[in-house]
Design an enzyme around this catalytic site. Structure first.
Site, PDB file in Angstrom:
ATOM      1  N   PHE A 225       0.862  -1.188   0.000  1.00  0.00           N
ATOM      2  CA  PHE A 225       0.000   0.000   0.000  1.00  0.00           C
ATOM      3  C   PHE A 225       0.895   1.234   0.000  1.00  0.00           C
ATOM      4  O   PHE A 225       1.727   1.403   0.891  1.00  0.00           O
ATOM      5  CB  PHE A 225      -0.916   0.021   1.235  1.00  0.00           C
ATOM      6  CG  PHE A 225      -1.864   1.195   1.223  1.00  0.00           C
ATOM      7  CD1 PHE A 225      -3.142   1.063   0.702  1.00  0.00           C
ATOM      8  CD2 PHE A 225      -1.477   2.438   1.713  1.00  0.00           C
ATOM      9  CE1 PHE A 225      -4.018   2.151   0.663  1.00  0.00           C
ATOM     10  CE2 PHE A 225      -2.336   3.526   1.675  1.00  0.00           C
ATOM     11  CZ  PHE A 225      -3.615   3.378   1.148  1.00  0.00           C
ATOM     12  N   ASP A 334       9.289   2.862   1.543  1.00  0.00           N
ATOM     13  CA  ASP A 334       8.127   3.629   2.011  1.00  0.00           C
ATOM     14  C   ASP A 334       7.987   3.404   3.521  1.00  0.00           C
ATOM     15  O   ASP A 334       7.525   2.359   3.966  1.00  0.00           O
ATOM     16  CB  ASP A 334       6.882   3.153   1.253  1.00  0.00           C
ATOM     17  CG  ASP A 334       5.608   3.866   1.709  1.00  0.00           C
ATOM     18  OD1 ASP A 334       5.635   4.533   2.757  1.00  0.00           O
ATOM     19  OD2 ASP A 334       4.589   3.731   1.008  1.00  0.00           O
ATOM     20  N   LYS A 365       2.682  10.452   8.519  1.00  0.00           N
ATOM     21  CA  LYS A 365       2.089   9.947   9.770  1.00  0.00           C
ATOM     22  C   LYS A 365       2.811  10.453  11.022  1.00  0.00           C
ATOM     23  O   LYS A 365       2.775  11.619  11.320  1.00  0.00           O
ATOM     24  CB  LYS A 365       2.040   8.417   9.728  1.00  0.00           C
ATOM     25  CG  LYS A 365       1.072   7.910   8.631  1.00  0.00           C
ATOM     26  CD  LYS A 365       0.653   6.490   8.880  1.00  0.00           C
ATOM     27  CE  LYS A 365      -0.127   5.888   7.743  1.00  0.00           C
ATOM     28  NZ  LYS A 365      -1.557   5.852   7.959  1.00  0.00           N
ATOM     29  N   THR A 389       2.148  23.961  -4.041  1.00  0.00           N
ATOM     30  CA  THR A 389       1.980  25.263  -3.385  1.00  0.00           C
ATOM     31  C   THR A 389       2.579  25.274  -1.977  1.00  0.00           C
ATOM     32  O   THR A 389       3.420  26.101  -1.652  1.00  0.00           O
ATOM     33  CB  THR A 389       0.478  25.638  -3.293  1.00  0.00           C
ATOM     34  OG1 THR A 389      -0.069  25.601  -4.593  1.00  0.00           O
ATOM     35  CG2 THR A 389       0.290  27.017  -2.674  1.00  0.00           C
TER      36      THR A 389
HETATM   37  C1  LIG Z   1       2.983   2.584   3.786  1.00  0.00           C
HETATM   38  C2  LIG Z   1       2.052   3.692   3.401  1.00  0.00           C
HETATM   39  N1  LIG Z   1       2.358   4.465   2.350  1.00  0.00           N
HETATM   40  C3  LIG Z   1       1.574   5.487   1.977  1.00  0.00           C
HETATM   41  C4  LIG Z   1       0.419   5.781   2.652  1.00  0.00           C
HETATM   42  C5  LIG Z   1      -0.438   6.919   2.207  1.00  0.00           C
HETATM   43  O1  LIG Z   1      -0.401   7.939   3.124  1.00  0.00           O
HETATM   44  P1  LIG Z   1      -1.581   9.022   3.172  1.00  0.00           P
HETATM   45  O2  LIG Z   1      -2.802   8.306   3.626  1.00  0.00           O
HETATM   46  O3  LIG Z   1      -1.083  10.047   4.137  1.00  0.00           O
HETATM   47  O4  LIG Z   1      -1.718   9.568   1.801  1.00  0.00           O
HETATM   48  C6  LIG Z   1       0.062   5.004   3.771  1.00  0.00           C
HETATM   49  C7  LIG Z   1      -1.173   5.294   4.511  1.00  0.00           C
HETATM   50  O5  LIG Z   1      -1.668   4.540   5.286  1.00  0.00           O
HETATM   51  C8  LIG Z   1       0.902   3.927   4.153  1.00  0.00           C
HETATM   52  O6  LIG Z   1       0.606   3.151   5.192  1.00  0.00           O
END
Ligand SMILES: Cc1ncc(COP(=O)(O)O)c(C=O)c1O
Length: 508
Positions: A225, A334, A365, A389
């Site tokens: 994700f 990520d 987060k 922006t």
């Molecule tokens: C591993 C990971 N990457 C990206 C995201 C996306 O972040 P956002 O919800 O702040 O766009 C999340 C969100 O849960 C995540 O857990």
């Protein structure tokens, strides 16, 4: 004396515990906090409550009323309940019906040091910080005087190994989206060498065609994700509901290891499973190259979170890192969910023990601001190429600097290791006692989870736990995940385990 500044109205249920706030900080605590003194200048105080306190089922009547109201304006079906953030403190989330719950999900893993932390309240009350909160700048063109200094105090003070550059963004998706762009530009510039951009490139990019828009790809993993924006969504493969109806890109998707637990009983099987996935990664890179689609980067979560808390060994990631290097692909880690200390290290990738763990690391987060760290070679070669922006928000960097101070001062990384151990040990014990309800208990630091037999059982357990005063999160198709704050301590783990043990004993 210090106690003169402490509110005398003491709410039942507010606990005394060791901690370290100055008397100035304590004077800023909302009413209802009890404090005791420690010998020297430091004062023991805990702004946390001492346990859940339930008045209605959740969502209660007030929440339900507000849900109806909001649903008239937007689809609010995802709302669990409405919150009273003024009353929420430490590890406890209070809802609008007055229910106080131990929050082990912490706003989808995004509250670093608990609700209403006195150090952050103090920061916001300092007059010299006011303007940072009021005047949100377009950071890319008009940053405040102290911007570089603030980045050094906050983000750069925890920069992953080898990554000297940082760009801030507003959320996790935005961070990944821009990291992809930085990777594609880097790749194209490598290919271009010293040649100038051609007229054909400039013209073709305006109509979404190569060579201006090259056929590059990011390789991602099944179950991963990375966000819900268009580019990120092409690398997200956790649940169909996120992807349905959205056009996407033909980018390679590799299998992510599905480990068998307990790990010590399946060493050989798990090694084979990881080898199979790594082999597939290399095959896909080669196969796509033959199709004239170049894999410019690989994106991976150190622990697949939304997709079901899927872990792989440190060795898997070390080998994956090598594959990326061997094929000239950028390696993007990520850390949106794993970063910020919950695994017991500031970045989960530190567990791999590599000198060169990543080319790019994205975060959001618990880091309060989104953004990404990268190596110098990934700097865009012209302004406005990585831009929007706001480019984040300097008030978040200010708060993050304070959060990092608290993490250091209170040794919260070690705390995550310790409290996580208490939690996982308890989960393993519950797993032994209730194997029909709990399996595959796993975790690193407080980043723990377990599987239930199916989606319905998982959802029922989450609902019962919430009505008993514990907020839990789900992930994947049958897992329950723990994402507490960094001030989640052993005693919170024991409190949860006691409540959950009762729930399991009575589960029908
Ligand atoms: C591993 C990971 N990457 C990206 C995201 C996306 O972040 P956002 O919800 O702040 O766009 C999340 C969100 O849960 C995540 O857990």
């Amino acid at each position: 004396p210090w106690w003169a500044v402490i509110p005398t109205s003491i709410l039942p249920g507010v606990v005394l515990k060791a901690c370290s706030f100055s008397s100035a900080e304590i004077s800023l605590l909302p009413t209802g906090h009890r404090c005791i003194s420690q010998a020297a200048a430091k004062i023991d105080v805990d702004f946390d409550y001492d346990g859940p306190l339930m008045k209605t089922e959740v969502p209660g009547p007030r929440s339900r009323e507000l849900m109806k109201q909001l649903n008239g304006i937007q689809n609010a079906e995802a709302v669990h309940f409405f919150c009273n953030y003024e009353e929420s403190r430490g590890n406890y989330l209070v809802d609008v019906d007055g229910n106080r719950m131990l929050d082990l999900y912490s706003q989808i893993s995004s509250i670093p040091i608990g609700y209403s932390h006195p150090s952050l309240i103090k920061l916001l009350q300092q007059p010299q910080n006011l303007s940072t909160f009021i005047n949100r700048p377009a950071l890319g063109i008009l940053p405040p005087e102290n911007f570089a200094e603030r980045l050094k105090e906050s983000l750069l003070s925890v920069a992953p190994k080898g990554l000297s550059q940082v760009v801030t963004m507003s959320c996790g998706s935005c961070s990944n989206e821009n990291a992809f762009k930085a990777i594609f530009m880097w790749y194209r510039n490598k290919e271009r060498g010293h040649n100038n951009v051609t007229k054909e490139e400039l013209e073709s990019c305006m109509i979404n065609q190569p060579p201006g828009c090259p056929d590059y790809a990011m390789l991602s993993f099944m179950g991963g994700f990375h966000g819900r924006t268009m580019g990120c969504l092409a690398t997200t493969h956790s649940k169909a509901i996120h992807k349905l109806d959205i056009p996407s890109l033909d980018w390679p998707i590799a299998p992510f290891p599905r480990l068998k637990y307990p790990l010590e009983d399946f060493v050989k099987e798990n090694q084979q499973e990881e080898a199979r996935c790594l082999e597939e990664v290399e095959d896909l890179i080669v196969k796509y190259r033959k199709k004239k689609k170049i894999v410019a980067g690989i994106i991976v979560e150190p622990i697949q979170s939304e997709g079901g808390d899927n872990h792989a060994s440190d060795d898997f990631f070390r080998k994956l890192r090598d594959i990326a290097r061997k094929h000239g692909c950028a390696f993007l880690v990520d850390e949106v969910q794993t970063g910020g200390g919950c695994t017991g290290k500031f970045w989960a990738h530190e567990h791999w023990g590599l000198d060169d763990p990543a080319d790019v690391v994205t975060f959001s987060k618990k880091m309060m601001t989104g953004g990404f760290f990268h190596k110098e070679e990934f700097r865009p070669n012209a302004p406005y190429r990585i831009f929007n922006t706001w480019l984040g928000d300097p008030s978040k960097n200010l708060m993050l600097a304070e959060v990092i101070k608290v993490i250091k001062r209170e040794d919260l990384l070690n705390n995550a290791t310790h409290a996580g151990k208490a939690l996982l040990t308890g989960l393993l014990d519950l797993q032994a006692r209730y194997p029909h309800l709990i399996s595959r208990a796993r975790g690193r630091g407080t980043f723990c989870s377990f599987d239930t037999p199916n989606d319905a059982t998982r959802n029922k357990l989450i609902t019962i736990a919430r009505n008993k005063g514990v907020v839990l999160g789900g992930c994947g198709d049958r897992s329950i995940r723990f994402r507490p704050t960094l001030i989640f301590k052993d005693h919170h783990a024991h409190l949860f385990l006691n409540i959950f043990s009762d729930i399991l004993a009575n589960f029908k």
